[in-house]
Scaffold this active site. Structure first.
Site, PDB file in Angstrom:
ATOM      1  N   GLN A 143      44.327  37.482  25.889  1.00  0.00           N
ATOM      2  CA  GLN A 143      45.533  37.152  26.641  1.00  0.00           C
ATOM      3  C   GLN A 143      45.658  35.654  26.907  1.00  0.00           C
ATOM      4  O   GLN A 143      46.556  35.228  27.628  1.00  0.00           O
ATOM      5  CB  GLN A 143      45.538  37.922  27.964  1.00  0.00           C
ATOM      6  CG  GLN A 143      45.651  39.424  27.773  1.00  0.00           C
ATOM      7  CD  GLN A 143      45.517  40.194  29.065  1.00  0.00           C
ATOM      8  OE1 GLN A 143      45.194  39.640  30.116  1.00  0.00           O
ATOM      9  NE2 GLN A 143      45.749  41.496  29.000  1.00  0.00           N
ATOM     10  N   HIS A 175      43.452  38.336  31.642  1.00  0.00           N
ATOM     11  CA  HIS A 175      43.887  38.008  33.004  1.00  0.00           C
ATOM     12  C   HIS A 175      43.798  36.515  33.326  1.00  0.00           C
ATOM     13  O   HIS A 175      43.258  36.116  34.349  1.00  0.00           O
ATOM     14  CB  HIS A 175      43.096  38.829  34.031  1.00  0.00           C
ATOM     15  CG  HIS A 175      43.295  40.306  33.910  1.00  0.00           C
ATOM     16  ND1 HIS A 175      42.749  41.210  34.804  1.00  0.00           N
ATOM     17  CD2 HIS A 175      43.976  41.051  33.004  1.00  0.00           C
ATOM     18  CE1 HIS A 175      43.087  42.436  34.448  1.00  0.00           C
ATOM     19  NE2 HIS A 175      43.835  42.369  33.354  1.00  0.00           N
ATOM     20  N   GLU A 181      52.896  44.925  41.235  1.00  0.00           N
ATOM     21  CA  GLU A 181      53.384  44.537  42.557  1.00  0.00           C
ATOM     22  C   GLU A 181      54.335  43.346  42.490  1.00  0.00           C
ATOM     23  O   GLU A 181      54.098  42.393  41.742  1.00  0.00           O
ATOM     24  CB  GLU A 181      52.226  44.130  43.469  1.00  0.00           C
ATOM     25  CG  GLU A 181      51.242  45.228  43.785  1.00  0.00           C
ATOM     26  CD  GLU A 181      50.130  44.741  44.703  1.00  0.00           C
ATOM     27  OE1 GLU A 181      49.228  45.545  44.988  1.00  0.00           O
ATOM     28  OE2 GLU A 181      50.161  43.564  45.125  1.00  0.00           O
ATOM     29  N   TYR A 213      46.199  39.287  49.468  1.00  0.00           N
ATOM     30  CA  TYR A 213      47.055  40.344  48.933  1.00  0.00           C
ATOM     31  C   TYR A 213      46.267  41.549  48.432  1.00  0.00           C
ATOM     32  O   TYR A 213      46.839  42.439  47.798  1.00  0.00           O
ATOM     33  CB  TYR A 213      47.999  39.757  47.878  1.00  0.00           C
ATOM     34  CG  TYR A 213      49.037  38.894  48.559  1.00  0.00           C
ATOM     35  CD1 TYR A 213      50.288  39.402  48.898  1.00  0.00           C
ATOM     36  CD2 TYR A 213      48.732  37.591  48.974  1.00  0.00           C
ATOM     37  CE1 TYR A 213      51.222  38.638  49.582  1.00  0.00           C
ATOM     38  CE2 TYR A 213      49.665  36.821  49.663  1.00  0.00           C
ATOM     39  CZ  TYR A 213      50.902  37.353  49.965  1.00  0.00           C
ATOM     40  OH  TYR A 213      51.820  36.609  50.663  1.00  0.00           O
ATOM     41  N   TYR A 235      41.748  53.161  34.620  1.00  0.00           N
ATOM     42  CA  TYR A 235      42.128  53.627  33.303  1.00  0.00           C
ATOM     43  C   TYR A 235      41.276  54.825  32.915  1.00  0.00           C
ATOM     44  O   TYR A 235      40.114  54.938  33.316  1.00  0.00           O
ATOM     45  CB  TYR A 235      41.966  52.511  32.264  1.00  0.00           C
ATOM     46  CG  TYR A 235      42.933  51.361  32.457  1.00  0.00           C
ATOM     47  CD1 TYR A 235      44.267  51.505  32.108  1.00  0.00           C
ATOM     48  CD2 TYR A 235      42.518  50.150  32.982  1.00  0.00           C
ATOM     49  CE1 TYR A 235      45.167  50.468  32.291  1.00  0.00           C
ATOM     50  CE2 TYR A 235      43.408  49.105  33.163  1.00  0.00           C
ATOM     51  CZ  TYR A 235      44.735  49.262  32.812  1.00  0.00           C
ATOM     52  OH  TYR A 235      45.616  48.236  32.994  1.00  0.00           O
TER      53      TYR A 235
END
Length: 394
Positions: free
Chosen positions: A109, A171, A264, A274, A285
């Site tokens: 990613q 991520h 979110e 958060y 998963y």
């Protein structure tokens, strides 16, 4: 969700919604079963409008366009996750690829990520980027800036090479936003190591706030905490890939990927936690087991949760005049469920409705931009950039 040249399958067990509270499961088991049945019986298409907006193709045959920003009425600077930056001329549909991009870890990613113009771009000429900078066998999310000099990016400066090392190439985040008060924000994902999102001694799972030159503002929330990094603005995030500062309301909006379910939308406030991974409305998963709890004292609840996941990317509040029905609403791209997602906000900035468009195209919507012409632009992982010129009325 695609990672580089590979594909990771989404196991969509999130149709079974979380029960109201873990401590009340037995009391509410019947309601939970009923809710699950109703969700399974309701097709996602019911959330979509009966009409789709009008699309015009302005570019194609690109790679994954992670970020876009308008230089002027006709020119758009864009990033390709593979590590290229270019300028698209909308009048000719031609792209000039720029020299001067540093080495980028374009794996998983990671890659060349967001691009935004400085609020004082007309005077300073600074263009801001985030990218995954190679480090060891992986990379770290990095905020940088450079200037356009013909067909080259010059004066490249890495403003913050984050402490977000990981053995996993996932991520990274990452999006950029400005508050037009001399500060730049950008996001970093948890890098696939969940516990780091609650550890203020690293940057993983955070929103970061800096002065435009990369220095730390004196009023950042953790500058007097010896156990925390001074540049952190908020923490407890999983993988935030959308960030938007709305000048009309002075609110910083963020959207992040949940695991299996639990994406979110948050309003980001100074120094707040958060929750991830102690609080989540998603599941593991494959196994479908719960992660953390639904709510926890001292941690901020999201404004909106997506279950099942849409896999969000980019975030924009449309403030233009050309698409009147959409004025003031929140938009994000959807990667897993391949659509443009619209969240209708009320006068008090609360969520009133959700609508989904363009799912029939089956293209992963990666990035968004509002053009100087007042129209909405979106880029998809199919290598296309579209302009939305008319929209259905509500």
């Amino acid at each position: 969700m695609r990672h580089g040249n590979h594909t990771t399958r989404f196991f969509d067990h999130t149709a079974l919604r979380r029960l109201p509270s873990k401590s009340h499961r037995q009391k509410h088991w019947l309601w939970g079963l009923l809710s699950a049945f109703l969700w399974l019986a309701t097709p996602l298409q019911s959330l979509a409008d009966s009409e789709n907006p009008t699309l015009e193709t302005v570019a194609e045959d690109l790679g994954i366009t992670w970020g876009m920003a308008f230089l002027d009425d006709q020119r758009l600077i864009l990033t390709q996750r593979e590590g290229r930056a270019g300028i698209l001329d909308l009048s000719t549909q031609k792209i000039v690829w720029l020299d001067g991009v540093p080495d980028v870890l374009a794996v998983g990613q990671g890659g060349l990520l967001d691009v935004k113009l400085s609020p004082d771009y007309a005077q300073s000429g600074w263009v801001y980027f985030t990218y995954s900078k190679p480090k060891g066998t992986s990379g770290v999310t990095t905020l940088a800036r450079a200037k356009l000099n013909g067909q080259r990016l010059s004066d490249w400066q890495d403003l913050l090479v984050t402490k977000s090392d990981s053995y996993r190439n996932i991520h990274f985040g990452s999006r950029i936003a400005f508050d037009h008060q001399g500060h730049v924000f950008f996001t970093v994902g948890d890098r696939g190591q969940r516990e780091n999102a609650q550890d203020l001694s690293n940057h993983a799972g955070t929103v970061i706030r800096l002065n435009l030159d990369g220095s730390v503002p004196d009023d950042n929330p953790f500058v007097s905490d010896p156990d925390a990094l001074d540049d952190i603005w908020s923490y407890g995030h999983r993988n935030p890939q959308g960030l938007m500062f709305d000048r009309e309301t002075n609110r910083l909006w963020e959207i992040e990927h949940g695991p299996q379910g639990g994406d979110e939308i948050n309003v980001i406030e100074k120094g707040q936690n958060y929750g991830w991974p102690q609080v989540s409305q998603g599941k593991e998963y494959v196994l479908g087991t719960e992660i953390g709890v639904d709510h926890k004292a001292g941690m901020v609840d999201p404004v909106k949760v997506y279950t099942p996941s849409i896999a969000p990317s980019d975030l924009l509040i449309y403030r233009g005049q050309k698409l009147a029905a959409w004025q003031g609403d929140l938009f994000t791209g959807a990667l897993a469920l391949t659509h443009l997602n619209r969240v209708v906000l009320g006068a008090d900035q609360t969520v009133e409705d959700e609508k989904r468009y363009l799912d029939d195209k089956d293209e992963r919507v990666r990035s968004l931009a509002e053009g100087p012409d007042g129209f909405l632009y979106l880029a998809t992982d199919a290598g296309k950039i579209y302009r939305i010129s008319t929209v259905p009325s509500d």
